[in-house]
Scaffold this motif. Sequence first.
Motif, PDB file in Angstrom:
ATOM      1  N   PRO A  14       0.833  -1.211   0.000  1.00  0.00           N
ATOM      2  CA  PRO A  14       0.000   0.000   0.000  1.00  0.00           C
ATOM      3  C   PRO A  14       0.865   1.257   0.000  1.00  0.00           C
ATOM      4  O   PRO A  14       1.877   1.326   0.707  1.00  0.00           O
ATOM      5  CB  PRO A  14      -0.795  -0.135   1.298  1.00  0.00           C
ATOM      6  N   GLY A  15       0.452   2.219  -0.828  1.00  0.00           N
ATOM      7  CA  GLY A  15       1.225   3.442  -0.983  1.00  0.00           C
ATOM      8  C   GLY A  15       2.260   3.371  -2.078  1.00  0.00           C
ATOM      9  O   GLY A  15       2.861   4.404  -2.430  1.00  0.00           O
ATOM     10  N   GLY A  16       2.477   2.200  -2.618  1.00  0.00           N
ATOM     11  CA  GLY A  16       3.473   2.015  -3.663  1.00  0.00           C
ATOM     12  C   GLY A  16       2.960   2.369  -5.039  1.00  0.00           C
ATOM     13  O   GLY A  16       1.830   2.852  -5.206  1.00  0.00           O
ATOM     14  N   SER A  17       3.795   2.117  -6.045  1.00  0.00           N
ATOM     15  CA  SER A  17       3.471   2.463  -7.429  1.00  0.00           C
ATOM     16  C   SER A  17       3.716   1.290  -8.353  1.00  0.00           C
ATOM     17  O   SER A  17       4.571   0.430  -8.083  1.00  0.00           O
ATOM     18  CB  SER A  17       4.335   3.647  -7.893  1.00  0.00           C
ATOM     19  N   ALA A  49      -9.711   4.114 -16.629  1.00  0.00           N
ATOM     20  CA  ALA A  49      -9.243   5.316 -17.329  1.00  0.00           C
ATOM     21  C   ALA A  49      -9.287   5.074 -18.827  1.00  0.00           C
ATOM     22  O   ALA A  49      -9.125   3.947 -19.287  1.00  0.00           O
ATOM     23  CB  ALA A  49      -7.824   5.667 -16.906  1.00  0.00           C
ATOM     24  N   THR A  50      -9.519   6.154 -19.579  1.00  0.00           N
ATOM     25  CA  THR A  50      -9.583   6.072 -21.042  1.00  0.00           C
ATOM     26  C   THR A  50      -8.889   7.270 -21.656  1.00  0.00           C
ATOM     27  O   THR A  50      -8.969   8.376 -21.115  1.00  0.00           O
ATOM     28  CB  THR A  50     -11.043   6.038 -21.513  1.00  0.00           C
ATOM     29  N   SER A  51      -8.244   7.035 -22.783  1.00  0.00           N
ATOM     30  CA  SER A  51      -7.629   8.114 -23.553  1.00  0.00           C
ATOM     31  C   SER A  51      -8.081   7.989 -25.002  1.00  0.00           C
ATOM     32  O   SER A  51      -7.987   6.907 -25.592  1.00  0.00           O
ATOM     33  CB  SER A  51      -6.101   8.009 -23.477  1.00  0.00           C
ATOM     34  N   THR A  52      -8.592   9.078 -25.569  1.00  0.00           N
ATOM     35  CA  THR A  52      -9.079   9.043 -26.947  1.00  0.00           C
ATOM     36  C   THR A  52      -8.033   9.599 -27.912  1.00  0.00           C
ATOM     37  O   THR A  52      -7.051  10.230 -27.513  1.00  0.00           O
ATOM     38  CB  THR A  52     -10.367   9.852 -27.090  1.00  0.00           C
ATOM     39  N   SER A  53      -8.302   9.405 -29.198  1.00  0.00           N
ATOM     40  CA  SER A  53      -7.358   9.843 -30.222  1.00  0.00           C
ATOM     41  C   SER A  53      -7.235  11.358 -30.279  1.00  0.00           C
ATOM     42  O   SER A  53      -6.234  11.873 -30.789  1.00  0.00           O
ATOM     43  CB  SER A  53      -7.779   9.307 -31.583  1.00  0.00           C
ATOM     44  N   ASP A  54      -8.243  12.072 -29.773  1.00  0.00           N
ATOM     45  CA  ASP A  54      -8.158  13.536 -29.758  1.00  0.00           C
ATOM     46  C   ASP A  54      -7.748  14.045 -28.379  1.00  0.00           C
ATOM     47  O   ASP A  54      -8.065  15.172 -28.006  1.00  0.00           O
ATOM     48  CB  ASP A  54      -9.480  14.162 -30.195  1.00  0.00           C
ATOM     49  N   ASP A  55      -7.058  13.181 -27.617  1.00  0.00           N
ATOM     50  CA  ASP A  55      -6.400  13.560 -26.357  1.00  0.00           C
ATOM     51  C   ASP A  55      -7.351  13.868 -25.217  1.00  0.00           C
ATOM     52  O   ASP A  55      -6.980  14.566 -24.272  1.00  0.00           O
ATOM     53  CB  ASP A  55      -5.445  14.740 -26.565  1.00  0.00           C
ATOM     54  N   VAL A  63      -9.786   6.917  -8.656  1.00  0.00           N
ATOM     55  CA  VAL A  63      -8.367   6.895  -9.039  1.00  0.00           C
ATOM     56  C   VAL A  63      -7.856   8.266  -9.455  1.00  0.00           C
ATOM     57  O   VAL A  63      -6.656   8.425  -9.713  1.00  0.00           O
ATOM     58  CB  VAL A  63      -8.093   5.876 -10.168  1.00  0.00           C
ATOM     59  N   LYS A  64      -8.739   9.240  -9.518  1.00  0.00           N
ATOM     60  CA  LYS A  64      -8.312  10.593  -9.916  1.00  0.00           C
ATOM     61  C   LYS A  64      -7.244  11.121  -8.958  1.00  0.00           C
ATOM     62  O   LYS A  64      -7.386  11.020  -7.742  1.00  0.00           O
ATOM     63  CB  LYS A  64      -9.513  11.534  -9.936  1.00  0.00           C
ATOM     64  N   GLY A  65      -6.202  11.695  -9.539  1.00  0.00           N
ATOM     65  CA  GLY A  65      -5.106  12.213  -8.736  1.00  0.00           C
ATOM     66  C   GLY A  65      -4.066  11.176  -8.367  1.00  0.00           C
ATOM     67  O   GLY A  65      -2.988  11.521  -7.877  1.00  0.00           O
ATOM     68  N   ARG A  66      -4.378   9.909  -8.584  1.00  0.00           N
ATOM     69  CA  ARG A  66      -3.425   8.834  -8.270  1.00  0.00           C
ATOM     70  C   ARG A  66      -2.943   8.102  -9.523  1.00  0.00           C
ATOM     71  O   ARG A  66      -1.788   7.684  -9.586  1.00  0.00           O
ATOM     72  CB  ARG A  66      -4.062   7.818  -7.319  1.00  0.00           C
ATOM     73  N   PHE A  67      -3.825   7.942 -10.498  1.00  0.00           N
ATOM     74  CA  PHE A  67      -3.500   7.222 -11.725  1.00  0.00           C
ATOM     75  C   PHE A  67      -3.375   8.206 -12.881  1.00  0.00           C
ATOM     76  O   PHE A  67      -4.111   9.200 -12.941  1.00  0.00           O
ATOM     77  CB  PHE A  67      -4.584   6.213 -12.077  1.00  0.00           C
ATOM     78  N   THR A  68      -2.475   7.917 -13.805  1.00  0.00           N
ATOM     79  CA  THR A  68      -2.309   8.735 -14.999  1.00  0.00           C
ATOM     80  C   THR A  68      -2.221   7.834 -16.226  1.00  0.00           C
ATOM     81  O   THR A  68      -1.384   6.922 -16.281  1.00  0.00           O
ATOM     82  CB  THR A  68      -1.041   9.593 -14.918  1.00  0.00           C
ATOM     83  N   GLN A  81       0.091   4.765 -15.172  1.00  0.00           N
ATOM     84  CA  GLN A  81       0.942   4.953 -14.008  1.00  0.00           C
ATOM     85  C   GLN A  81       0.053   5.021 -12.782  1.00  0.00           C
ATOM     86  O   GLN A  81      -0.827   5.888 -12.705  1.00  0.00           O
ATOM     87  CB  GLN A  81       1.763   6.234 -14.140  1.00  0.00           C
ATOM     88  N   MET A  82       0.272   4.105 -11.850  1.00  0.00           N
ATOM     89  CA  MET A  82      -0.575   4.015 -10.662  1.00  0.00           C
ATOM     90  C   MET A  82       0.268   4.325  -9.435  1.00  0.00           C
ATOM     91  O   MET A  82       1.229   3.603  -9.138  1.00  0.00           O
ATOM     92  CB  MET A  82      -1.175   2.604 -10.561  1.00  0.00           C
TER      93      MET A  82
END
Length: 120
Positions: A14-17, A49-55, A63-68, A81-82
Amino acid sequence: QVQVVESGGGLVQPGGSLKLSCAASGSIFSIVLMGWYRQAPGKQREHVATSTSDDNTWYRDSVKGRFTISRDNAKNTVSLQMNSLKPEDTAVYFCLTHVRGAQGVVRQYWGQGTQVTVSS
């Protein structure tokens, strides 16, 4: 046909990445979106989380603020990145991609999943 392969899962305290990666390959004209879902034992698969072709990007609230999420469009890859991981993040994480083929049809493809376990 399109292949989707995830990597990077494992055991973390816990607390790790951890960083998950996903690569799509095969008959790809373009990728509309790439994203991550997860499924914990006894629970339904849920969007992470999702990323579209138009960014555009979307995250579930927990997970907001923790995952990218980030994409490399040239390589047809996406990573997650978690940080600040919690035991409730424990699940099998699946990569999802919506691929447009040469004929213009968009199809959905899933990876096989990678286990993430957050435990002391």
